[in-house]
Design an enzyme around this catalytic site. Sequence first.
Site, PDB file in Angstrom:
ATOM      1  N   ASP A   9      -5.989 -43.700  -6.754  1.00 17.08           N
ATOM      2  CA  ASP A   9      -6.081 -42.324  -7.255  1.00 17.08           C
ATOM      3  C   ASP A   9      -6.913 -42.331  -8.541  1.00 17.08           C
ATOM      4  O   ASP A   9      -7.515 -43.350  -8.919  1.00 17.08           O
ATOM      5  CB  ASP A   9      -4.692 -41.676  -7.392  1.00 17.08           C
ATOM      6  N   CYS A  66      -2.721 -46.958  -8.449  1.00 15.68           N
ATOM      7  CA  CYS A  66      -2.599 -45.657  -9.115  1.00 15.68           C
ATOM      8  C   CYS A  66      -2.367 -45.971 -10.591  1.00 15.68           C
ATOM      9  O   CYS A  66      -2.590 -47.112 -11.012  1.00 15.68           O
ATOM     10  CB  CYS A  66      -1.494 -44.803  -8.496  1.00 15.68           C
ATOM     11  N   THR A  68       0.300 -46.385 -12.418  1.00 19.42           N
ATOM     12  CA  THR A  68       1.312 -47.426 -12.617  1.00 19.42           C
ATOM     13  C   THR A  68       1.403 -48.409 -11.457  1.00 19.42           C
ATOM     14  O   THR A  68       2.003 -49.484 -11.611  1.00 19.42           O
ATOM     15  CB  THR A  68       2.702 -46.779 -12.754  1.00 19.42           C
ATOM     16  N   HIS A  99       7.342 -65.250   0.162  1.00 19.91           N
ATOM     17  CA  HIS A  99       8.682 -64.866   0.613  1.00 19.91           C
ATOM     18  C   HIS A  99       8.739 -63.509   1.311  1.00 19.91           C
ATOM     19  O   HIS A  99       9.582 -63.305   2.177  1.00 19.91           O
ATOM     20  CB  HIS A  99       9.650 -64.840  -0.575  1.00 19.91           C
ATOM     21  N   HIS A 134      12.895 -66.791   5.398  1.00 19.54           N
ATOM     22  CA  HIS A 134      12.205 -65.598   4.907  1.00 19.54           C
ATOM     23  C   HIS A 134      11.808 -64.696   6.071  1.00 19.54           C
ATOM     24  O   HIS A 134      11.783 -63.476   5.930  1.00 19.54           O
ATOM     25  CB  HIS A 134      10.993 -65.992   4.075  1.00 19.54           C
TER      26      HIS A 134
HETATM   27  C1  RB5 Z   1      -1.133 -39.756 -11.855  1.00 18.23           C
HETATM   28  O1  RB5 Z   1      -1.168 -39.083 -13.048  1.00 18.23           O
HETATM   29  C2  RB5 Z   1      -0.032 -40.788 -11.849  1.00 18.23           C
HETATM   30  O2  RB5 Z   1       1.203 -40.176 -11.746  1.00 18.23           O
HETATM   31  C3  RB5 Z   1      -0.233 -41.782 -10.735  1.00 18.23           C
HETATM   32  O3  RB5 Z   1      -1.458 -42.413 -10.894  1.00 18.23           O
HETATM   33  C4  RB5 Z   1       0.781 -42.898 -10.627  1.00 18.23           C
HETATM   34  O4  RB5 Z   1       0.945 -43.556 -11.830  1.00 18.23           O
HETATM   35  C5  RB5 Z   1       2.047 -42.546  -9.985  1.00 18.23           C
HETATM   36  O5  RB5 Z   1       2.927 -43.380  -9.730  1.00 18.23           O
END
Ligand code: RB5
Length: 148
Positions: A9, A66, A68, A99, A134
Amino acid sequence: MPKVVIANDHGAVELAVTLTEYLKKMGYEVNHLGTTTEDSVDYPDMALAATTEFKKGGYEFGILLCGTGIGVSISANKVDGIRCALVHNTYTAQMAKRHNDANFIAFGGRVVYREEVEDILDAFIDATFEGERHQRRIDKIMALENRN
Ligand code: RB5
């Protein structure tokens, strides 16, 4: 040539470029389905695009990014057949394969890692699934898809 599908994203545009270039340099064919601008998109759409493409076959693994790494990994793990590991370092990346037999790896573009992301990716690529006990656990994970 081994193939990888990658999607991101707007929170990981730069990281997608970094990893795509790195994989190409390593001899991979990279199918990039993510966004290339900072304009906001929804990470579940990116996860769906990459996992749908992966399930067509021919890919060694997939990468989802993304801000995070959390949103894409939660989304990808809703898709039947996908085991997406949100990794933190070379250790967790290696174990995700050894695993958990992960077929997707997720990173956050806004996360500061203590190791180079390329090294973390290498740890995943170089590791091998260990099977045996596993495999039993993977079978149980996959059986969760048929519970409802
Ligand atoms: C987008 O702002 C953010 O929420 C997305 O990139 C991600 O971190 C969501 O888990």
